[in-house]
Structures are given as structure tokens and as C-alpha cells.
Design an enzyme around this catalytic site. Sequence first.
Site, PDB file in Angstrom:
ATOM      1  CG  HIS A 205       3.311   0.339   1.721  1.00  0.00           C
ATOM      2  ND1 HIS A 205       2.233   0.721   2.473  1.00  0.00           N
ATOM      3  CD2 HIS A 205       4.248  -0.079   2.607  1.00  0.00           C
ATOM      4  CE1 HIS A 205       2.505   0.559   3.756  1.00  0.00           C
ATOM      5  NE2 HIS A 205       3.725   0.065   3.866  1.00  0.00           N
TER       6      HIS A 205
HETATM    7  N1  UDP Z   1       3.540   8.892   4.327  1.00  0.00           N
HETATM    8  C1  UDP Z   1       4.180   9.977   3.774  1.00  0.00           C
HETATM    9  N2  UDP Z   1       4.162  10.108   2.420  1.00  0.00           N
HETATM   10  C2  UDP Z   1       3.526   9.229   1.594  1.00  0.00           C
HETATM   11  C3  UDP Z   1       2.871   8.128   2.185  1.00  0.00           C
HETATM   12  C4  UDP Z   1       2.908   7.968   3.553  1.00  0.00           C
HETATM   13  O1  UDP Z   1       4.746  10.811   4.476  1.00  0.00           O
HETATM   14  O2  UDP Z   1       3.563   9.412   0.375  1.00  0.00           O
HETATM   15  C5  UDP Z   1       3.596   8.749   5.791  1.00  0.00           C
HETATM   16  C6  UDP Z   1       2.275   8.490   6.441  1.00  0.00           C
HETATM   17  O3  UDP Z   1       1.596   9.697   6.692  1.00  0.00           O
HETATM   18  C7  UDP Z   1       2.684   7.755   7.706  1.00  0.00           C
HETATM   19  C8  UDP Z   1       3.892   6.971   7.260  1.00  0.00           C
HETATM   20  O4  UDP Z   1       4.371   7.610   6.077  1.00  0.00           O
HETATM   21  O5  UDP Z   1       3.079   8.663   8.701  1.00  0.00           O
HETATM   22  C9  UDP Z   1       3.488   5.554   7.017  1.00  0.00           C
HETATM   23  O6  UDP Z   1       4.390   4.947   6.239  1.00  0.00           O
HETATM   24  P1  UDP Z   1       4.092   3.582   5.464  1.00  0.00           P
HETATM   25  O7  UDP Z   1       2.691   3.564   5.032  1.00  0.00           O
HETATM   26  O8  UDP Z   1       5.165   3.468   4.451  1.00  0.00           O
HETATM   27  O9  UDP Z   1       4.411   2.497   6.568  1.00  0.00           O
HETATM   28  P2  UDP Z   1       3.608   1.728   7.691  1.00  0.00           P
HETATM   29  O10 UDP Z   1       2.983   2.734   8.611  1.00  0.00           O
HETATM   30  O11 UDP Z   1       2.616   0.831   7.035  1.00  0.00           O
HETATM   31  O12 UDP Z   1       4.670   0.937   8.397  1.00  0.00           O
END
Ligand code: UDP
Length: 358
Positions: A205
Site C-alpha cells: 500500500h
Molecule cells: N492490517 C489489517 N488488515 C489488513 C491489512 C493490515 O488489519 O487488511 C493491519 C496490520 O495487521 C497492521 C496494520 O493494519 O496491524 C498496519 O497497517 P498498514 O499496513 O496500513 O500501515 P503501516 O503499518 O504501514 O503504517
Amino acid sequence: MKILTIIGARPQFIKAATVSRVVAELDNVTEVIVHTGQHFDTNMSDVFFEEMGIPKPDYQLNIASLSHGAMTGRMLEEIEKLIQKETPDWVLVYGDTNSTLAGALAASKLHIKVAHVEAGLRSFNMQMPEEQNRILTDRLSSILFCPTESALANLEKEGYKATETKMLNIGDVMLDAAKFYRAKAKKPTHLSESITQSFVLATIHRAENTDNIEKLTNIVNALNKLHSYIPVVLPLHPRTRNILAKAKLTLDVEIIEPVGYLEMIYLLERCKFITSDSGGVQKEAYFFNKHCLIIREETEWTELVDVGANIIVGTDTTKILDESLKILRSEEISSTFGQNFYGNADAAESILNELMNY
Ligand code: UDP
């Protein structure tokens, strides 16, 4: 004590849930939750509030789908009004999104104390909006809650010891969340019946990948090839879905809608390994003893690369595939897992103790 919590994106819902759970047990703390609206669709927002028992936001700002500057500016304006109305003792912000920065900036201009959870993380890539948001938010905060020793060390290198800002390594709220919600994991309803055996969990993403057609094409090619060896399950982020459609790129893997956190835990527990450009998922891989191939050129969670649990593969199709096949061929679970990098799953309690005793 009154806390005004700013959240707006998926990982912030998960992090804030851990703190809200502790607040609910305290008589002398009130939390006012502001949802900026950065993530607004049902699968990226509502499901987290429903499944994780997060209190419904007191304010919904519905600020989404704007350029970075416009989004941050509108949030700043709205949050300022809410701070003036609510007069909190603290504004609590999480992570590195535009909502984080807008909350910190609005509060500090009104001389309201800011506490930043997940402080001190650095990718050392100033092109990333997340890096800009983190650095500025740290600078505006009175307390910096670091999740790791390396995050604390980053702040020390930046000279924070000479300031009045309080810095603490309290461990990672994501570990609190993973431990607490593990028992509640549930199978994604839209996962096809054929995905019963081992599979690879993928997420994509991050703007640096989705907004670069060459990188995105390489990732798509790698995942499509990998899928011919082992099923790849990909909960597809809506922005990635839109960009793939516009670029006419086809992902030939098991695509599912974004899942709730409880379903994500189900997938994390059962997958063979993970490929991801997410920050949070890299650590969750470790919590569940899984390797993670990091589809980026750098990471904020360097300790996991240092111990060999996670591997930075960038967006090179061959490297992604080669490293995937290496993991698939190795039978043993690497001894690199199980080190205590992220604390004792009591980060939320530490946050509240610190805010109350500041
Ligand atoms: N996550 C979720 N559902 C999904 C994809 C990710 O619950 O379909 C959770 C994942 O387990 C983690 C969090 O969302 O806890 C991470 O979010 P994202 O990857 O959007 O953001 P980042 O951590 O890169 O800021």
C-alpha cells in the site's frame, strides 16, 4: 486527566485500541477520540471499532481524499477548534500519518502538551511523507514514547537529550495488541476454501511503491510468479486497487478485501511467510515467528533485519522471488525469533502512568 486522542488510519485504530482499553479501567481519566477520516471505508475503519471494542469516536472529521497539504491543513483547522472546545490536558498522537502531524501541530500552537506514541522511528528517507510527519511530530511533543531501544537511540543522536522533552522506551503498543487480540482471531469470511494449506501473506500500500509504475509492475510480476509456487493471499488496500486498475496491471493471486485486525491475526498465524511494505506488518511477522520480505529499500525496524528475521528485498522481481524460494526451501524455524525487542506488552499501561505522573 483528559486526553484528546487523534486517529485516522488503520494502524492508529489498532494502537489506540490498546490505550483505550486501559483508559476504560481508570476512573480519573477521560478520553475524547477524534477520527480525522483519513481512512474512511468500512473495511479500513468501521470494522476495527466494531471488532476491537474501540469506543466510537466522539468526533468524525471526514477529511479524506485530498492532497497531503490540503488534508493536513484542514485537519489542523478542525483539530484546533476541538482542542479549544475540549481543553484536554494532553493530545495523544500515534505513528506517522498526516493526522499525527496535524494533531501535534494544533496542540502545540495552543500550548497543549503532546504525547507521541511510536516516537523516534526513522527510515532516513526524507522523501517519505511518513518520515516528514514523524520528525516534526517528535519535535513538537513533550513526551516521546519509543517502541524500541533503536528508536530511543535515534532521538539521542538527534540531540533530544539536551532538550526538555521526555523520552522513554516503553515497548510497542502493537505487541500489546497482538497479545491481547490473538485469542480472538477469526477466519476471513471471504477467504476461498482452497486456501487451507500454507500460503504467503502479502500487503502492498505504500505510496513509494504504488505511485511508481515500474516498482509496482515489478511487485505484481514477483507476486504472480510466487503464486505459481505457493498461494499468495493479498488483502488489497483500496488505493492499491485503484492504481492497479488505472495502470491495467493484473494481480493473479488470491485477492481479498482488506480484513479486520482479528482476521489479519488469523492470516499472520497461519501463513508460511509474509511479503509487505507495511511498517506494522513487519513486526507482526516477528510476533508470530514468521519471516517478512520487506518490499522497500529501507526499514524503521532495523533490529529485525539485523537478526535475520526480516529481509529487505526492495522491488526487484528476481530478488523477491529468490528470497521467497529460499524461505520455502528451508525447513527449520530460524532461531532468530523470540528476542525481546518490543517490550512486555504493557506499553499502554506505561503510557497512561507517564501521562498521569508528568
Ligand atoms: N492490517 C489489517 N488488515 C489488513 C491489512 C493490515 O488489519 O487488511 C493491519 C496490520 O495487521 C497492521 C496494520 O493494519 O496491524 C498496519 O497497517 P498498514 O499496513 O496500513 O500501515 P503501516 O503499518 O504501514 O503504517
